[in-house]
Design an enzyme around this catalytic site. Sequence first.
Site, PDB file in Angstrom:
ATOM      1  N   ASP A   6       0.854  -1.192   0.000  1.00 35.14           N
ATOM      2  CA  ASP A   6       0.000   0.000   0.000  1.00 35.14           C
ATOM      3  C   ASP A   6       0.891   1.243   0.000  1.00 35.14           C
ATOM      4  OD1 ASP A   6      -2.058   1.799   0.218  1.00 35.14           O
ATOM      5  OD2 ASP A   6      -2.949   0.912   2.004  1.00 35.14           O
ATOM      6  N   ASP A 100      -3.393   2.391  -5.632  1.00 33.69           N
ATOM      7  CA  ASP A 100      -2.262   2.433  -4.708  1.00 33.69           C
ATOM      8  C   ASP A 100      -2.096   1.209  -3.828  1.00 33.69           C
ATOM      9  OD1 ASP A 100      -4.568   2.938  -3.304  1.00 33.69           O
ATOM     10  OD2 ASP A 100      -3.710   4.475  -2.019  1.00 33.69           O
ATOM     11  N   GLU A 101      -2.845   0.137  -4.078  1.00 33.51           N
ATOM     12  CA  GLU A 101      -2.652  -1.050  -3.245  1.00 33.51           C
ATOM     13  C   GLU A 101      -2.938  -2.323  -4.021  1.00 33.51           C
ATOM     14  OE1 GLU A 101      -5.384  -1.768  -0.007  1.00 33.51           O
ATOM     15  OE2 GLU A 101      -6.795  -0.313  -0.816  1.00 33.51           O
TER      16      GLU A 101
END
Length: 346
Positions: A6, A100-101
């Site tokens: 993350d 983003d993860e």
Amino acid sequence: MIAHFDIDAFYASVAVREDPSLRGRPVAIAGSSRRAVVLTASYEARPFGVGSAMPLYRARELCPQLVVVAPNMGLYKAISREVFSVLGARGHPLERLSLDEAFVEMGEMQPVQAQALAATIRREVFAATRLTVSAGVAGAKMVAKVASDCCKPDGLLVVAPGEEAAFLAPLSAGRLWGVGPKTLARLAARGISTIGEIAKLDAASLRMLFGSWGQTAGELANGIDRRQVEPVREVKSISTEETFEYDVSDETQLREVLAEQARQLCETLLRDDVVGSSVGVKIKRADRTVTSRQTRLSEPTRHWRTVYHAALWCLRRARTPELPVRLLGTRVAELTPGDIRQGSLF
């Protein structure tokens, strides 16, 4: 072993990377309209109570020195592609959750080996993007996700097989997947505040508190999560919406917004080499009531004029002329790979 990676405060970290003078200052990413909300906040802003989804005016009240930076979605997507290129470079199954993860399946290895690999990947992401990534590693997806949350920012936490329940036990019940505000309130009424307390509940109590999800909740609380990393997450629809600074009654302005949204969506369809078979609109009125309408096209498309005219037809069906519009969104669904044939509209 499964790793959850993350990017730390992604949008805010990108802003600091692009403008180093922001380093160490409280930063929020938000639009400039009267109704703007915070998309994300830097770790320097969070001690003031500033967080995602908060109205910008409230964030400014809590932190008068807050620096507000406009979002740059094009840049975020480009950096996200760089990050995922690093995460997938070794061929491990990769499940993207958002820009983003992601989860990465590391295969059969000892915790110390998984830790070393996750550390190497974090260094490679930083070398490629100058952004820090936190990572949690465990034998179960939920545990890996919780571990990455617990070690933010710029951390790495490994939960060895057999230690999942002990790791989760002291944590807030709100960290358990599927536990929202209403469930938290029910748990609090029973004097339950931690995951460990949920793990000790019998089947009848779990069923009473969680309904049909009770057995799964009990297993998750004990660190048991049988879900596998899913490398392909099919995207079935794309959408975009705009909240107006001031409520809009003028249909010409609404049509202009629909046209721009259709262009944006069709650029995405073209980039991803897919077509859509249905179009819909979402309207939030001044009284905050929400209405959605959709229509199915006669043939799949990624032509913006076709999407626009279908959305306009939906708008006219959904709109209540006497009530101004607060938010307007367009959605293209039933996406499939395909060549383009332009037929009648719907």
